[in-house]
Design an enzyme around this catalytic site. Structure first.
Site, mmCIF file in Angstrom:
data_model
loop_
_atom_site.group_PDB
_atom_site.id
_atom_site.type_symbol
_atom_site.label_atom_id
_atom_site.label_comp_id
_atom_site.label_asym_id
_atom_site.label_seq_id
_atom_site.Cartn_x
_atom_site.Cartn_y
_atom_site.Cartn_z
ATOM 1 N N ASP A 32 -13.291 5.037 1.090
ATOM 2 C CA ASP A 32 -11.859 5.086 1.403
ATOM 3 C C ASP A 32 -11.392 6.543 1.437
ATOM 4 O O ASP A 32 -11.204 7.173 0.401
ATOM 5 C CB ASP A 32 -11.097 4.295 0.327
ATOM 6 C CG ASP A 32 -9.592 4.286 0.562
ATOM 7 O OD1 ASP A 32 -9.120 4.931 1.517
ATOM 8 O OD2 ASP A 32 -8.892 3.625 -0.220
ATOM 9 N N ASP B 35 0.882 -1.168 0.000
ATOM 10 C CA ASP B 35 0.000 0.000 0.000
ATOM 11 C C ASP B 35 0.915 1.211 0.000
ATOM 12 O O ASP B 35 1.542 1.530 1.010
ATOM 13 C CB ASP B 35 -0.883 -0.033 1.259
ATOM 14 C CG ASP B 35 -1.658 1.270 1.459
ATOM 15 O OD1 ASP B 35 -1.645 2.128 0.555
ATOM 16 O OD2 ASP B 35 -2.283 1.420 2.532
#
Lengths: 168, 614
Positions: B200, B18
Site C-alpha cells: 500500500d 478512508d
C-alpha cells in the site's frame, strides 16, 4: 483462567500445534470484539478480555520454549533470571574460545561456532520433547526442575548465537 | 452518544471511511457488497484539503480550489501531522505553506486568524463525508463509522485519528489498517486459504502487510512500513527541480518563498507525474500570472529520480516477510493499493520482489474505503463469514533503569494483546509511581517513541518495596493502548492518570466536541436564516406585484398603509440574522394582505368567467 483452559486443553507440555491453531480460529470467530459491537458495554469488555487471553495464549503455547516457561512460571519457578551470568560448566572452554574469536573477529572461527551452537540447540530441542512427554506422564516437580535446567542452558547458548550474529 | 439507546437489534448504519493523505472517501455496505458514497457533485473523492476562510471553514473539493489562491489558509496532507510533535516534522514543514504555532505537545496550525490541531482539521474532512452520507441516505443521521489508518501508525497517530472522528460527531467503532481493509475489499478469501501480501503506497504513507487466509479469517502475520513515505515525496523531488529551474529562468531567487507559485508548481508536477504512468514522455507546464515555465520530462529520467524512494519500500517488505517467517516465493497473491502504485516502476519493483503479478482489478483509490465498508458490515453483524485478526505494528515497552526499554508486547502480536507487570515503590511512604510507556523496536528510550506517562496515584504509604501495583497493558482491536492498575495487596482498582506525550488530552477533545456542537448549531441557524430569506424574497416580490394591481387601489387607505408598513418592515428585518424574527414578520405580512389576496382571487375568477384578462 490459564491459557490451557482458554483453549479447552489439559495443562500438558506436549501440544498439537495444528489443533491449537484450529481451536484458536474457532474461538476467535465466537469471541472476537467485532462480534459484540451491538451488545452492551459489559459484554464488549468481556469479549476484549477473552480475546486478548486467546491471542496471548496462542503466542505462548504455540512456541515450545515459551510454553515450557509458562508452565514453569505457573508452578512457581523463577524464570528469566540468570540470563547470561553463570556459564554452564560444560561450556566454559567454548565460551572462552568464542570470546577470543569475537575479539579478533575471526569470521571463519565465528561461523564454525555458529554451526556448532546451532547443532547444540537442535539437540537440546530434541531432548526437550522427551522431557515434555515425561512431565506430562509424571506431573512431577522434579521433571520440571530438569526442564528448567535445560531451558537455562538453551537460553545461554541462544545468547551466544545472538552475540555472534550481531558481530558478523 | 448512545447511552440512551442500549440497542439490541436496532441497526444504525455504520459507514466506512478512508481518511487519506491526499483524498478521502466514504463507503457503505449494501446487499450486493461495498459501495462508494457519492459526493455532492456525484464524484467519489473528497480531497483531504481544508481551508479557513474566516467566516467559514470549507473542506474537500471547495477547499482544494483555494490551494493556489489562499495557500496560507489552506491545509493539505494533514495526515502527515497527525499524532506528531513539532520536532518530528521540521523537515516537511518547510514545504508546507501554512504556519505551525509553537505549542506544547500537540501541533497547532495557523490558518488565517485561527489555529487548529491536526485532529480538528481531519474532523472537517470527516464531517464532509458524514454530510455526503447523510445527503445520500436522505437525511438519515450518520453517527458511527469505521475509519482506516496506515498499518504502521503508532498509538499517538491512531489516537489522533479517533479523536478526529469524535470531534466530527462520529463514534469510531473501529480503526482498521488500510492494507487489511484492502484485502477485505478484494474478497480474496474466495480462494479460502493462502498467503497474501498487500503493498500500500499512498500519498503520504507506505505499508506492507502479509496475511494468511483461512476460511474467511484474515489473519495478519506481519506488517511493516513507513508513515513518512509516499507520493508526496515524489512530488517534492520534482517540485524542487522545477523551482530551481524557475529561480534561474525567471531570475528570481525567492521564487520558492511565494506560496502561490509553489502551489501552482505542485499542481503542475503532480499532473506530469500522473501522465508519466501512461506515456513515456511529457512535460511540466505552468503559467503563473503570465509567466510561463516548461520542462520536458521522460519516464526514464523520472524513474531515475524516484528510484531511491521506491527502493525505500522494499526494506519494510523484506522485514515483514522475515517476521512472518516466509520467503517471497511463499506469497500466493499480491495486492496493490494507493495511487502511487499506478507508477510502472513501482509495479515492476513489486513484481520483482514477490515474483508474482499483482492484483490491480479494483481502483487503488477506492479499495481501502470499500474494505472499511466491509469491516463496517462485520461490526453491524451483516457480514458473518469474515473476521479480521490484525497485529500491532510496533513493540510496546516501559522505561527501566538506565534509560533502557523493557519490551512487554512485541511487534506483530495479534491484537487485542496484553501484558502485565508488577511495580513497587522505591522510597518509604511513596504514594505514586510514574510509568513511562514507549513504542518502537530499539533498546534505548531515546530511540523509541514516547507514548505517554501513566501516573499511578494514591498508593498506600508503605515502606519501600512493599507496595505491589499490578499494571495491565492492553492493546485493543484498534491498536490503541489501555492501561489499568490494581493494588496487588488489596485488589483495589488503582487510579491511573494518563499524560499523552503528543496527543490531545481527553479534556481537550471534549472541548473540541463541545465547540463543534456549537458550530453545528451555528450552521443550523445559518441555514434557517438562508431559507427564511429565500421565502421572504418570494413574498416580497409577490406583494410588490399585487401593490400594482387594481385590487390594491380599491382598498381603504388605512389598509393600504398597514400593508405598506409591514412590507417595509419585512424589507428591513430581512437583513437580520434572526430567522424567527424574519418568519414572524412574514406571517404578519401574510395576514395584513389576506383581504387583498381574496379580492385579487375573486377578480381573477370573475375575470376568467367573463373570458377577459385582468
Amino acid at each position: 483462567m490459564t491459557y490451557f483452559e482458554a483453549f479447552g486443553l489439559e495443562p500438558k507440555l506436549v501440544v498439537d500445534v495444528d489443533d491449537l491453531q484450529q481451536r484458536f480460529y474457532r474461538l476467535s470467530r465466537e469471541l472476537h470484539p467485532d462480534r459484540f459491537t451491538r451488545r452492551p458495554v459489559e459484554e464488549q469488555q468481556q469479549a476484549l478480555e477473552k480475546t486478548s487471553v486467546l491471542n496471548d495464549g496462542l503466542r505462548t503455547l504455540k512456541d515450545p520454549i515459551r510454553r515450557a516457561e509458562y508452565v514453569l512460571k505457573q508452578h512457581g519457578f523463577d524464570i528469566g533470571e540468570q540470563r547470561t551470568k553463570d556459564v554452564p560448566p560444560e561450556l566454559l572452554e567454548e565460551v572462552f574460545e568464542l570470546n577470543m574469536a569475537l575479539e579478533e573477529s575471526d569470521r571463519e572461527q565465528l561461523d564454525g561456532f555458529r554451526t556448532k551452537f546451532a547443532a547444540m540447540l537442535g539437540e537440546i530441542d530434541g531432548g526437550l520433547q522427551g522431557l515434555f512427554a515425561a512431565y506430562d506422564a509424571s506431573q512431577s516437580r522434579d521433571d520440571l526442575q530438569k526442564i528448567r535446567g535445560v531451558l537455562n542452558r538453551r537460553r545461554y547458548i541462544e545468547n551466544l548465537v545472538q552475540k555472534i550474529d550481531s558481530s558478523i | 452518544m448512545s447511552t440512551f439507546q442500549i440497542d439490541f437489534g436496532e441497526t444504525k448504519r455504520i459507514i466506512g471511511i478512508d481518511l487519506g493523505t491526499t483524498n478521502s472517501l466514504g463507503a457503505f455496505m449494501d446487499l450486493t457488497g461495498p459501495k462508494i458514497i457519492p459526493t455532492a457533485n456525484g464524484g467519489a473523492i473528497v480531497p483531504s484539503v481544508v481551508s479557513n476562510l474566516g467566516a467559514e471553514v470549507v473542506a474537500g473539493e471547495n477547499a482544494r480550489a483555494l490551494l493556489v489562491s489562499h495557500p496560507e489558509r489552506t491545509v493539505y496532507s494533514v495526515k502527515r501531522l497527525m499524532g506528531r510533535s513539532a520536532d518530528d516534522i521540521q523537515e516537511e514543514l518547510r514545504l508546507f505553506p501554512f504556519r505551525v504555532v509553537p505549542s506544547e505537545g500537540v501541533i497547532r496550525l495557523q490558518l488565517g486568524e485561527k489555529t487548529f490541531t491536526p485532529p480538528e482539521i481531519s474532523a472537517f474532512i470527516l464531517r464532509e463525508i458524514k454530510k455526503n452520507a447523510e445527503a445520500y441516505f436522505n437525511g438519515e443521521e450518520i453517527t458511527q463509522a469505521v475509519i482506516t489508518v496506515p498499518a504502521y501508525f503508532n498509538d499517538a497517530q491512531r489516537q489522533a485519528t479517533k479523536d478526529a472522528g469524535r470531534i466530527a460527531g462520529l463514534e469510531v467503532l473501529r480503526l482498521v489498517n488500510e492494507p487489511t481493509a484492502a484485502a477485505l475489499a478484494y474478497g480474496l478469501d474466495k480462494r479460502q486459504n493462502g498467503i497474501v501480501a498487500v503493498y500500500d503506497f499512498g500519498g503520504g504513507t507506505f505499508d506492507i502487510s502479509i496475511l494468511k487466509l483461512h476460511d474467511g479469517i484474515f489473519e495478519v502475520l506481519a506488517t511493516n512500513g513507513d508513515t513518512h513515505l509516499g507520493g508526496d515525496d515524489i512530488d517534492n523531488i520534482l517540485l524542487a527541480i522545477a523551482l530551481d529551474d524557475m529561480a534561474n529562468e525567471w531570475g528570481d531567487a525567492k521564487v520558492a518563498d511565494n506560496h502561490q507559485i509553489v502551489q501552482t508548481v505542485r499542481r503542475a508536477v503532480i499532473a506530469a507525474k500522473e501522465k508519466l504512468s501512461f506515456v513515456p514522455e511529457t512535460s511540466i507546464e505552468l503559467d503563473y500570472k503570465g509567466k510561463k515555465y516548461q520542462r520536458a520530462l521522460t519516464r526514464e529520467l523520472f524513474e531515475k529520480l524516484i528510484a531511491p524512494i521506491v527502493d525505500r519500500t522494499l526494506g519494510p517488505c523484506r522485514a515483514a516477510l522475515k517476521d512472518a517467517g516466509l520467503t517471497p516465493e511463499q506469497v500466493d497473491e499480491v495486492v496493490l493499493v494507493g495511487g502511487s502504485t499506478r507508477i510502472p516502476l513501482v509495479r515492476q519493483a513489486v513484481e520483482a520482489l514477490f515474483k508474482a503479478k499483482p492484483h490491480t482489478e479494483l481502483n487503488p483509490d477506492e479499495v481501502v474505503a470499500l474494505g472499511a465498508a466491509v469491516q463496517a458490515g462485520i461490526l453491524s453483524g451483516d457480514v458473518t463469514d469474515k473476521l479480521l485478526l490484525d497485529v500491532t505494528p510496533l513493540s510496546l515497552g516501559i522505561e527501566t533503569m538506565g534509560g533502557v526499554v523493557s519490551k512487554l508486547i512485541h511487534r506483530n502480536s495479534t491484537i487485542p494483546a496484553s501484558a502485565s507487570e508488577t511495580f513497587t515503590t522505591a522510597v518509604d511512604g511513596q504514594s505514586n509511581v510514574l510509568i513511562h510507556v514507549l513504542q518502537g523496536e530499539r533498546e534505548m528510550v531515546r530511540d523509541c517513541r514516547s507514548l505517554a506517562r501513566f501516573d499511578l496515584k494514591g498508593i498506600d504509604p508503605l515502606p519501600a518495596g512493599l507496595a505491589k501495583i499490578e499494571v495491565r497493558f492492553l492493546i485493543d482491536a484498534n491498536g490503541i493502548l489501555n492501561v489499568t492498575a490494581r493494588d496487588g495487596r488489596t485488589g483495589k482498582e488503582q487510579s491511573v492518570e494518563v499524560k499523552p506525550s503528543y496527543g490531545l488530552t481527553d479534556d481537550q477533545v471534549e472541548a473540541m466536541i463541545q465547540e463543534s456542537f456549537e458550530k453545528a448549531e451555528d450552521d443550523f441557524r445559518e441555514r434557517q436564516v438562508r431559507e427564511a430569506r429565500v421565502e421572504a424574497d418570494r413574498l416580497i416580490a409577490a406583494v410588490a406585484k399585487s401593490k400594482q394591481s387594481d385590487a390594491f387601489a380599491q382598498l381603504p387607505e388605512a389598509e393600504r398603509n398597514e400593508i405598506d408598513r409591514v412590507y417595509n418592515e419585512l424589507q428591513v428585518v430581512y437583513h437580520s440574522d434572526d430567522y424567527a424574527f424574519i418568519r414572524s414578520k412574514m406571517t404578519e405580512l401574510d395576514e395584513v394582505t389576506h383581504h387583498l389576496a381574496e379580492i385579487m382571487v375573486n377578480t381573477a375568477v370573475s375575470g376568467a368567467l367573463k373570458g377577459t384578462k385582468i
